[in-house]
Structure formats: C-alpha cells, structure tokens
Scaffold this active site. Structure first.
Site, PDB file in Angstrom:
ATOM      1  N   CYS A 114       0.821  -1.224   0.000  1.00 50.28           N
ATOM      2  CA  CYS A 114       0.000   0.000   0.000  1.00 50.28           C
ATOM      3  C   CYS A 114       0.849   1.266   0.000  1.00 50.28           C
ATOM      4  CB  CYS A 114      -0.924   0.004   1.209  1.00 50.28           C
ATOM      5  SG  CYS A 114      -1.918  -1.467   1.297  1.00 50.28           S
ATOM      6  N   HIS A 254      -3.042   6.518   4.411  1.00 50.55           N
ATOM      7  CA  HIS A 254      -3.506   5.275   3.791  1.00 50.55           C
ATOM      8  C   HIS A 254      -4.807   4.843   4.469  1.00 50.55           C
ATOM      9  CE1 HIS A 254      -3.742   1.469   1.978  1.00 50.55           C
ATOM     10  NE2 HIS A 254      -3.395   0.779   3.050  1.00 50.55           N
ATOM     11  N   ASN A 284     -10.087  -0.547   1.639  1.00 49.48           N
ATOM     12  CA  ASN A 284      -8.646  -0.427   1.404  1.00 49.48           C
ATOM     13  C   ASN A 284      -8.349  -0.814  -0.049  1.00 49.48           C
ATOM     14  OD1 ASN A 284      -5.883  -0.697   1.282  1.00 49.48           O
ATOM     15  ND2 ASN A 284      -5.690  -1.962   3.112  1.00 49.48           N
TER      16      ASN A 284
HETATM   17  N1  ACO Z   1     -16.827 -10.207  10.956  1.00 49.34           N
HETATM   18  C1  ACO Z   1     -17.063 -10.665  12.186  1.00 49.34           C
HETATM   19  N2  ACO Z   1     -16.072 -11.081  12.987  1.00 49.34           N
HETATM   20  C2  ACO Z   1     -14.827 -11.040  12.532  1.00 49.34           C
HETATM   21  C3  ACO Z   1     -14.508 -10.557  11.248  1.00 49.34           C
HETATM   22  C4  ACO Z   1     -15.577 -10.145  10.426  1.00 49.34           C
HETATM   23  N3  ACO Z   1     -15.404  -9.665   9.189  1.00 49.34           N
HETATM   24  N4  ACO Z   1     -13.173 -10.600  11.060  1.00 49.34           N
HETATM   25  C5  ACO Z   1     -12.660 -11.080  12.196  1.00 49.34           C
HETATM   26  N5  ACO Z   1     -13.647 -11.353  13.091  1.00 49.34           N
HETATM   27  C6  ACO Z   1     -13.539 -11.901  14.434  1.00 49.34           C
HETATM   28  C7  ACO Z   1     -12.283 -12.696  14.641  1.00 49.34           C
HETATM   29  O1  ACO Z   1     -12.447 -14.010  14.141  1.00 49.34           O
HETATM   30  C8  ACO Z   1     -12.145 -12.658  16.130  1.00 49.34           C
HETATM   31  O2  ACO Z   1     -13.007 -13.621  16.678  1.00 49.34           O
HETATM   32  P1  ACO Z   1     -12.500 -14.530  17.917  1.00 49.34           P
HETATM   33  O3  ACO Z   1     -12.221 -13.547  19.018  1.00 49.34           O
HETATM   34  O4  ACO Z   1     -13.678 -15.402  18.151  1.00 49.34           O
HETATM   35  O5  ACO Z   1     -11.289 -15.228  17.412  1.00 49.34           O
HETATM   36  C9  ACO Z   1     -12.699 -11.278  16.506  1.00 49.34           C
HETATM   37  O6  ACO Z   1     -13.455 -10.841  15.366  1.00 49.34           O
HETATM   38  C10 ACO Z   1     -11.650 -10.239  16.804  1.00 49.34           C
HETATM   39  O7  ACO Z   1     -10.629 -10.332  15.813  1.00 49.34           O
HETATM   40  P2  ACO Z   1      -9.405  -9.366  15.821  1.00 49.34           P
HETATM   41  O8  ACO Z   1      -8.441  -9.798  14.764  1.00 49.34           O
HETATM   42  O9  ACO Z   1      -8.919  -9.208  17.228  1.00 49.34           O
HETATM   43  O10 ACO Z   1     -10.104  -8.009  15.383  1.00 49.34           O
HETATM   44  P3  ACO Z   1      -9.437  -6.617  15.301  1.00 49.34           P
HETATM   45  O11 ACO Z   1     -10.184  -5.676  16.136  1.00 49.34           O
HETATM   46  O12 ACO Z   1      -7.944  -6.689  15.434  1.00 49.34           O
HETATM   47  O13 ACO Z   1      -9.733  -6.199  13.795  1.00 49.34           O
HETATM   48  C11 ACO Z   1      -8.711  -6.080  11.623  1.00 49.34           C
HETATM   49  C12 ACO Z   1      -9.256  -6.989  12.733  1.00 49.34           C
HETATM   50  C13 ACO Z   1      -9.840  -5.206  11.132  1.00 49.34           C
HETATM   51  C14 ACO Z   1      -8.190  -6.958  10.498  1.00 49.34           C
HETATM   52  C15 ACO Z   1      -7.580  -5.209  12.200  1.00 49.34           C
HETATM   53  O14 ACO Z   1      -6.657  -5.984  12.889  1.00 49.34           O
HETATM   54  C16 ACO Z   1      -6.857  -4.423  11.138  1.00 49.34           C
HETATM   55  O15 ACO Z   1      -7.413  -3.558  10.495  1.00 49.34           O
HETATM   56  N6  ACO Z   1      -5.535  -4.657  10.964  1.00 49.34           N
HETATM   57  C17 ACO Z   1      -4.750  -3.962   9.987  1.00 49.34           C
HETATM   58  C18 ACO Z   1      -4.952  -4.601   8.691  1.00 49.34           C
HETATM   59  C19 ACO Z   1      -4.404  -3.777   7.555  1.00 49.34           C
HETATM   60  O16 ACO Z   1      -4.174  -2.599   7.692  1.00 49.34           O
HETATM   61  N7  ACO Z   1      -4.241  -4.427   6.420  1.00 49.34           N
HETATM   62  C20 ACO Z   1      -3.874  -3.751   5.241  1.00 49.34           C
HETATM   63  C21 ACO Z   1      -2.429  -3.684   5.069  1.00 49.34           C
HETATM   64  S1  ACO Z   1      -2.001  -2.772   3.713  1.00 49.34           S
HETATM   65  C22 ACO Z   1      -1.553  -3.707   2.365  1.00 49.34           C
HETATM   66  O17 ACO Z   1      -0.413  -3.681   1.935  1.00 49.34           O
HETATM   67  C23 ACO Z   1      -2.594  -4.556   1.680  1.00 49.34           C
END
Ligand code: ACO
Length: 337
Positions: A114, A254, A284
C-alpha cells in the site's frame, strides 16, 4: 542540477459495481455492525469480470493527463504501483503504455504494498529533479478482489478495487515535494503475504486448494506496525522540511482501517478536519488509496496552491512511506470562481 518537482495533474477511477456490508453478510459470517465498528468501511467497489488492473489504471491516467494538460507521448516514464498486476510479466506499466500510446516512456511496476504510490512518487520525483526526465506518470492501481479469499471474513471485508494517477513535472521553485521518508522492515514480511505463485511456492493444484494465491494477513501485527509507523513517518517528513503539524493543511493517510487513522490523528495532535478520509466508501484499495484521496480532495477544491500536504502509507513488505508537498497547482475551483 536539481529542480523542484510536484504534481501537475491527478485522476481516479472506481469500478461501477458496489459491494455493501449487507452483501457480505450473505457471503461470510459477519455483520455490518462489526465491519463498521472495527474498520469504518461500509462499501467497496469491485471490478467487472472483463476489467483488469491496467484497465482501471488507464481510466485514472487519462484523467490525470487531461488535468495536467499533458499528452501521452510526452511521458518519459510510467511507474505503476500494484500488488495485483494483470500478469506476472509483462508489467502493468507496459500494458498501460500500449493503451495510452505513450511510446516514449520507460515503464516498470513497483511492489511496495500500500506504500507503493508514495514510493513511486519518491523514485519519479528524483528522476525529474536530477534533470534526467521531464514528465512522469505515477499510478496506484489494484484489483484486490481477484486475490481475496471470499470465504475468509478476516480479510475479504477489508479491501476494494480502484485506481489513482498523478503526473509529476518540474514546478515553481520551493513548491512540490519538500521531503520524503521511505522505509521497510522486511522481518515483518510474513504478516501480509500472498504465499503461492512465486518461485518459493509455484502454482500447483495443491496451492490453489490451500488458498495459497490469496491475501494472508496477521491483522493485529499489521495494525501495531501501522499505528507506530504512520505517525513516525509524518514526524520525519515534518522535521526534514523544518515544519510542525500546525503547518499542514491536509493529511492524506492510507485508508486501511478507520481506527488506525484515528490513532495516528491522536498521536499527531492534528484536527480531524485537516485529514482526508474516504475508507467508508472504498475500503482499502492498497496502492490506489492515496491517489484516489488526492484526486477527490482536488476535485472538492480542498487543495490550494501553497498548501502543505502530507501523504503517509504503510503496507506489505512491511513498508512505510511519507511525503510532504507544497501543492503547486492553482485550484480549479478558485480559477472558475
Ligand atoms: N466479521 C465478524 N467477525 C470477525 C470478522 C468479520 N469480518 N473478522 C474477524 N472477526 C472476528 C475474529 O475471528 C475474532 O473472533 P474470535 O475472538 O472469536 O477469534 C474477533 O473478530 C476479533 O478479531 P481481531 O483480529 O482481534 O479483530 P481486530 O479488532 O484486530 O480487527 C482487523 C481486525 C480489522 C483486520 C484489524 O486488525 C486491522 O485492520 N488490521 C490492519 C490490517 C491492515 O491494515 N491491512 C492492510 C495492510 S495494507 C496492504 O499492503 C494490503
């Protein structure tokens, strides 16, 4: 000899089809409430089956060239930042060159996740500052929908397709790109990876069955990296340019997660009114996020000549990139008004 280099034209393209959180509720075990609360995303755009990354790039590039009043044959170089090229090779930049008829341009793709568009701006601007080239097209374009595992709720809700482009040229002295901070921490590469299809794990029936050709992400690790690196990169470019956050008219971060952006705003102590956020509409779009934001801000009359603007991104690699620009283009809204 060094010249001042800035953006003289911007353009964006989002495919027509919109995928809502409600649509996703029917595909995986998720909810609109979860996605909005944890990410800030409500909709994302998805490319039509016949559209590939170079098609999205073309639409954005034509707009950027028109905005700059530049002809394709005047381009000396095209850099496409993408993680979803049409093919492994030839590069998407070469495909775009053929579509544009930009026969005088050197072309290559750039892989920095990204952060790719800001990396492209760094490399492109130096090629003009040195006197080597005059006009360069930089593009961030992605069809992430093609490499998502649509059964994995952890990743499929986060991304969208789109493209943004900008023309770089010499600008008035003191304007344009004032400072850059490009960096990487390759030790975190495994946290965001498309594991199969390269020389490590070439494509086989097994790699396809194991979903090896889709995005694999350790969301929490990426989140931690972003929360640290986005504010750090902003501080670095401010320091290099001898400015403080109060000098900044617009911050373009971003768009990966609303909470990552809010976290950065708090750490930087910047008024949210001075930050461009469109994650709600597009999700994203990886390397396309920053130029799509810039293009939107420009169309909205939110960028005026002399404004100090920070672009900041993080992504696969893991990489980060910051740039501080003094906007060099007269506002269209002002000119018309
Ligand atoms: N719907 C419902 N529940 C979900 C979903 C969903 N879409 N996705 C995950 N969950 C659940 C998980 O399974 C987990 O359940 P569990 O506790 O029973 O195991 C719970 O929600 C909490 O999961 P977390 O991973 O702790 O959720 P978090 O608050 O960290 O959010 C997220 C996850 C949104 C992915 C976050 O960590 C994030 O945005 N990280 C950065 C990702 C990013 O920026 N990626 C792009 C990089 S750039 C590039 O180069 C492409």
């Amino acid at each position: 000899m060094t010249y001042s280099v800035g953006i003289t034209g911007v353009g964006k393209y989002l495919p027509e089809k919109i995928l809502t959180n409600q649509d996703l509720e029917k595909m995986v075990d998720t909810s609109d409430a979860w996605i909005v609360e944890r990410t800030g995303i409500r909709t994302r755009h998805i490319a039509a089956p016949e559209q590939a990354t170079s098609d999205l790039a073309l639409e954005a590039s034509l707009k950027a060239l028109a905005d700059a009043g530049a002809k394709p044959e005047e381009l000396d170089m095209i850099i496409v930042a993408t993680e979803t090229p049409d093919y492994k090779y030839p590069s998407t930049a070469c495909l775009l060159q053929a579509k544009l008829g930009a026969r005088n341009a050197a072309c290559f793709d750039l892989s920095a996740g990204c952060s790719g568009f800001v990396y492209a701006m760094g490399i492109g601007s130096q090629s003009i500052a040195s006197g080597l080239y005059r006009k360069i097209l930089i593009v961030g374009a992605e069809t992430l929908s093609r490499i998502l595992d649509w059964t994995d709720r952890n990743t499929c809700v986060l991304f969208g397709d789109g493209a943004g482009a900008a023309v770089l040229e010499r600008v008035e002295e003191g304007y344009g790109i004032l400072s850059l901070d490009l960096g990487a921490d390759g030790t975190g590469g495994g946290h965001l990876i498309q594991p199969a299809g390269g020389s490590r794990n070439p494509a086989t029936h097994e790699t396809v069955d194991a979903h090896g050709h889709t995005v694999h992400m350790n969301g929490q690790e990426v989140f931690r990296f972003a929360a640290r690196k986005m504010p750090a990169a902003c501080k670095k470019v401010l320091q290099k340019a001898g400015m403080t956050i109060d000098d900044i008219s617009l911050l373009v971060p971003h768009q990966a997660n609303r909470r990552i952006i809010d976290n950065a705003l708090t750490r930087l102590k910047i008024d949210p009114k001075r930050v461009w956020v469109n994650i709600e509409k597009y999700g994203n779009t990886s390397a396309a996020c920053i130029p799509i934001c810039l293009s939107e801000a420009w169309e909205a009359g939110r960028l005026k000549k002399g404004d100090n603007v920070i672009l900041v991104a993080f992504g696969a690699g893991l990489t980060w990139a910051g740039a501080l620009l003094k906007w060099a283009k007269e506002s269209e809204v002002d000119t018309i008004g």
